[in-house]
Design an enzyme around this catalytic site. Structure first.
Site, PDB file in Angstrom:
ATOM      1  N   SER A 159       8.462   0.821   3.704  1.00  0.00           N
ATOM      2  CA  SER A 159       7.445   1.742   4.220  1.00  0.00           C
ATOM      3  C   SER A 159       7.237   1.403   5.688  1.00  0.00           C
ATOM      4  O   SER A 159       7.531   0.273   6.120  1.00  0.00           O
ATOM      5  CB  SER A 159       6.133   1.547   3.452  1.00  0.00           C
ATOM      6  OG  SER A 159       5.053   2.155   4.127  1.00  0.00           O
ATOM      7  N   TYR A 172      -0.531  -3.498  -1.120  1.00  0.00           N
ATOM      8  CA  TYR A 172       0.664  -2.701  -0.808  1.00  0.00           C
ATOM      9  C   TYR A 172       1.308  -3.177   0.492  1.00  0.00           C
ATOM     10  O   TYR A 172       2.521  -3.396   0.559  1.00  0.00           O
ATOM     11  CB  TYR A 172       0.279  -1.234  -0.710  1.00  0.00           C
ATOM     12  CG  TYR A 172       1.411  -0.288  -0.396  1.00  0.00           C
ATOM     13  CD1 TYR A 172       2.269   0.147  -1.403  1.00  0.00           C
ATOM     14  CD2 TYR A 172       1.605   0.193   0.892  1.00  0.00           C
ATOM     15  CE1 TYR A 172       3.295   1.041  -1.131  1.00  0.00           C
ATOM     16  CE2 TYR A 172       2.621   1.085   1.185  1.00  0.00           C
ATOM     17  CZ  TYR A 172       3.476   1.509   0.167  1.00  0.00           C
ATOM     18  OH  TYR A 172       4.494   2.392   0.452  1.00  0.00           O
TER      19      TYR A 172
END
Length: 285
Positions: A159, A172
């Site tokens: 990401s 995350y």
């Protein structure tokens, strides 16, 4: 592999051009980036192992599209929170495919609450899904490649938050930072086997994970992204397909950001943000 992706006579003396990927596994390929990647690799001439967590119909649809391109498709359920047992699924799919040349770790979960709101169970579930399970699956895939002795490609979908954190996504962000670091370490350790290891770090992409099923990215305006819109899953898949190809034989240990220029906007955002509401982390839901 299709002729379009194969090495030409002119390229035959280029180191690494002898790598000819025939079989790939793409985890989390029932939708979004994973689905687009499975199709892109099939178009490049690879048989594809497809995994899903809960959307069996989505996985079967991906398999149908792969087979329509003339390639074989094998489907299995995989839950990265079921580590270390999830590694057995990688071995099973590799056996069914008759080998493994490319492994794309795409499965994972999104988001999470802010730092003080992250309880132990949420932390462990997120890190287990996005880092621990990924480690197990990537290690199983790498062992297969080493034993086969033909080189290979390991690719992790991380990401932009591998590089730049987002308030409200403590677990995350930590997991994606860790996965990016793992792929760089693997690049150092496995290079002499002819195995490359890279990450692909998407920004905002129109996918089900981002509540954008069947949304045309061109119809959504994003003032904070230089290209002015979210990305399409196929744009991420194109980068993954390159990294899986013989053309990427001298590329390893790199995180490829696919974000429309989002990460370049730090100083711009700092100059125009006037309210402090960003300090209250938004929830993933």
């Amino acid at each position: 592999m299709s002729a379009a992706m194969g090495p030409t006579a002119q390229d035959s003396d280029v180191p690494g051009s002898e790598f000819t990927p025939r079989a790939a596994i793409v985890t989390g390929s029932d939708s979004g980036i994973g689905k687009a990647t499975a199709i892109a690799l099939a178009r490049a001439g690879m048989d594809v192992g497809i995994t899903y967590h809960s959307d069996a119909d989505g996985a079967e649809d991906t398999a149908r599209l792969v087979r329509e391109l003339g390639r074989s498709a094998e489907v299995a359920r995989l839950d990265t929170t079921e580590a270390p047992g999830c590694g057995d699924i990688v071995d099973d799919l590799a056996d069914r495919l008759g080998g493994l040349d490319v492994f794309v770790n795409n499965a994972g979960i999104n988001g999470g609450p802010g730092f003080f709101d992250t309880d132990w169970d949420t932390w462990r579930t997120t890190v287990l899904a996005d880092l621990d399970g990924a480690f197990v699956c990537i290690q199983r895939a790498a062992r297969r490649m080493v034993d086969a002795g033909h080189g290979g490609r390991l690719i992790a979908v991380t990401s932009v938050h591998e590089h730049q954190p987002l308030a409200g996504f403590a677990a995350y962000d930590a997991a994606k930072h860790g996965l990016g670091g793992l792929m760089k370490t693997i690049a150092i350790e496995l290079g002499h086997y002819g195995i490359t290891s890279n990450s692909v770090a998407p920004g905002e992409i129109s996918t089900p994970m981002n509540n954008a099923t069947d949304v045309d990215a061109r119809d959504t305006h994003r003032a904070g992204i230089p290209l002015g819109r979210p990305g399409d899953a196929r744009e991420v898949a194109a980068v993954i397909a390159f990294l899986a190809s013989p053309a990427a034989s001298y590329v390893t240990g790199v995180s490829w950001v696919v974000d429309g220029g989002m990460l370049q906007m730090g100083s711009q955002a700092g100059a125009v943000i006037e309210a402090d509401d960003w300090r209250t982390p938004r929830r993933a839901d």
